[in-house]
Scaffold this active site. Structure first.
Site, PDB file in Angstrom:
ATOM      1  N   CYS A   1      -2.344   4.903  -2.101  1.00  0.00           N
ATOM      2  CA  CYS A   1      -2.138   4.960  -0.649  1.00  0.00           C
ATOM      3  C   CYS A   1      -3.507   5.076   0.002  1.00  0.00           C
ATOM      4  O   CYS A   1      -4.221   6.061  -0.222  1.00  0.00           O
ATOM      5  CB  CYS A   1      -1.291   6.199  -0.329  1.00  0.00           C
ATOM      6  SG  CYS A   1      -1.078   6.517   1.427  1.00  0.00           S
TER       7      CYS A   1
ATOM      8  N   CYS B   1      -3.491  -1.330   3.581  1.00  0.00           N
ATOM      9  CA  CYS B   1      -2.369  -0.402   3.393  1.00  0.00           C
ATOM     10  C   CYS B   1      -1.546  -0.992   2.257  1.00  0.00           C
ATOM     11  O   CYS B   1      -1.290  -2.206   2.242  1.00  0.00           O
ATOM     12  CB  CYS B   1      -1.542  -0.333   4.675  1.00  0.00           C
ATOM     13  SG  CYS B   1       0.062   0.478   4.459  1.00  0.00           S
TER      14      CYS B   1
HETATM   15  N1  DGL Z   1       0.884   2.822   1.953  1.00  0.00           N
HETATM   16  C1  DGL Z   1       0.027   3.670   2.671  1.00  0.00           C
HETATM   17  C2  DGL Z   1      -1.416   3.180   2.731  1.00  0.00           C
HETATM   18  O1  DGL Z   1      -1.851   2.454   1.872  1.00  0.00           O
HETATM   19  C3  DGL Z   1       0.385   4.224   3.994  1.00  0.00           C
HETATM   20  C4  DGL Z   1       1.659   4.019   4.657  1.00  0.00           C
HETATM   21  C5  DGL Z   1       1.983   5.133   5.610  1.00  0.00           C
HETATM   22  O2  DGL Z   1       1.619   5.103   6.784  1.00  0.00           O
HETATM   23  O3  DGL Z   1       2.615   6.049   5.132  1.00  0.00           O
HETATM   24  O4  DGL Z   1      -2.144   3.543   3.618  1.00  0.00           O
END
Ligand code: DGL
Length: 275
Positions: A82, A192
């Site tokens: 993430c 993301c």
């Molecule tokens: N998948 C996450 C990232 O790579 C974030 C998504 C979220 O906002 O929770 O930043």
């Protein structure tokens, strides 16, 4: 007990992977491909997604809780899949945890190496675009101003509902990207881990609204290679053939802070999509 026997016990343990929700499945797809002998425990904090609109301290607290949960399952290494959690918590996690921690980060370096005189669009959560760690990474680019950061709220929520087909993302993309209509864009960073699941929608939007090559970049393959290097360096890599005969559900266990009965089928479907 010697360090060698300690390690020998650990190399057969799984690797922990977490994200605010389903996004980390895009990172795990790359990892599964890169490291066929490893087993994984994935934690999606789906009940608290999205992280990207939360303040830094809250993202840090949630990331620490996710890491603790995975360590409680005996993981030998941790992958922060993430970008938002990386930006808010990677330093603290590395200081605090005894296992190696690998993390995904926006792939602006390869994107900035794209030849051309156009801009690089970095699409991420609002939090990632504002946090100091990402800002420092951008400042290290040879031409930091070539990168335009766009905090794209609204996309993650939709993907968390399991929607990945191209339809329905245009309005949200338009809301964030309309100011760059007609611009020359050499590269688009999927900053993301949810966004690779809608790469088709982003590509189509770019083709219709921008000039330039608009090549897409994400940090997943780099993270997978880095995890392999770290496991080998630390003597933690599983031996060849360790996963022979395992079903994909046995190879990847799934935990969520939300309702597992509805979340797990979405996770498994995303994981099975081609990279
Ligand atoms: N998948 C996450 C990232 O790579 C974030 C998504 C979220 O906002 O929770 O930043």
């Amino acid at each position: 007990m010697t360090e060698a026997t300690d390690k020998a016990q650990y190399y057969s343990c799984p690797v922990g992977v977490f994200d605010s929700g389903f996004g980390g499945a895009s990172t795990l797809r790359s990892i599964l491909h890169e490291l066929p002998d490893e087993r994984f425990i994935y934690f999606g904090d789906n009940a608290n997604a999205p992280y990207g609109d939360r303040p830094e301290e809250e993202i840090l607290r949630l990331s620490e809780a996710a890491a603790e949960l995975l360590l409680g399952h005996g993981v030998k290494a941790l992958v922060v899949a993430c970008n938002t959690a990386t930006s808010a918590s990677i330093k603290a996690l590395r200081q605090k945890l005894d296992v190696p921690v690998v993390s995904v980060e926006p792939a602006i370096k390869p994107a900035c190496e794209t030849p051309g005189s156009g801009k690089v669009l970095m699409l991420a959560t609002v939090a990632t675009t504002k946090l100091a760690r990402y800002r420092a990474l951008q400042a290290r680019m040879p031409e930091p101003d070539r990168v335009i950061n766009v905090g794209c709220s609204g996309l993650v929520e939709r993907i968390e509902r399991g929607v990945t087909a191209d339809d329905g993302f245009d309005d949200i993309l338009c809301r964030h990207l309309a100011p760059y209509e007609g611009a020359t864009i050499d590269g688009i960073v999927l900053g993301c881990t949810h966004f690779p699941f809608i790469a088709g929608a982003i590509k189509r939007y770019a083709k219709q609204h921008f000039n330039g090559e608009c090549r897409l970049y994400d940090g997943n393959a780099g993270t997978a290679r880095q995890l392999g290097r770290v496991l080998r360096r630390e003597g933690l890599a599983a031996p060849e053939g360790a996963c022979e005969g395992l079903t994909s559900n046995e190879r990847v266990r799934f935990y969520t802070s939300a309702d597992a009965a509805s979340a797990e089928p979405i996770f498994r479907r995303l994981l099975a999509l081609p990279e």
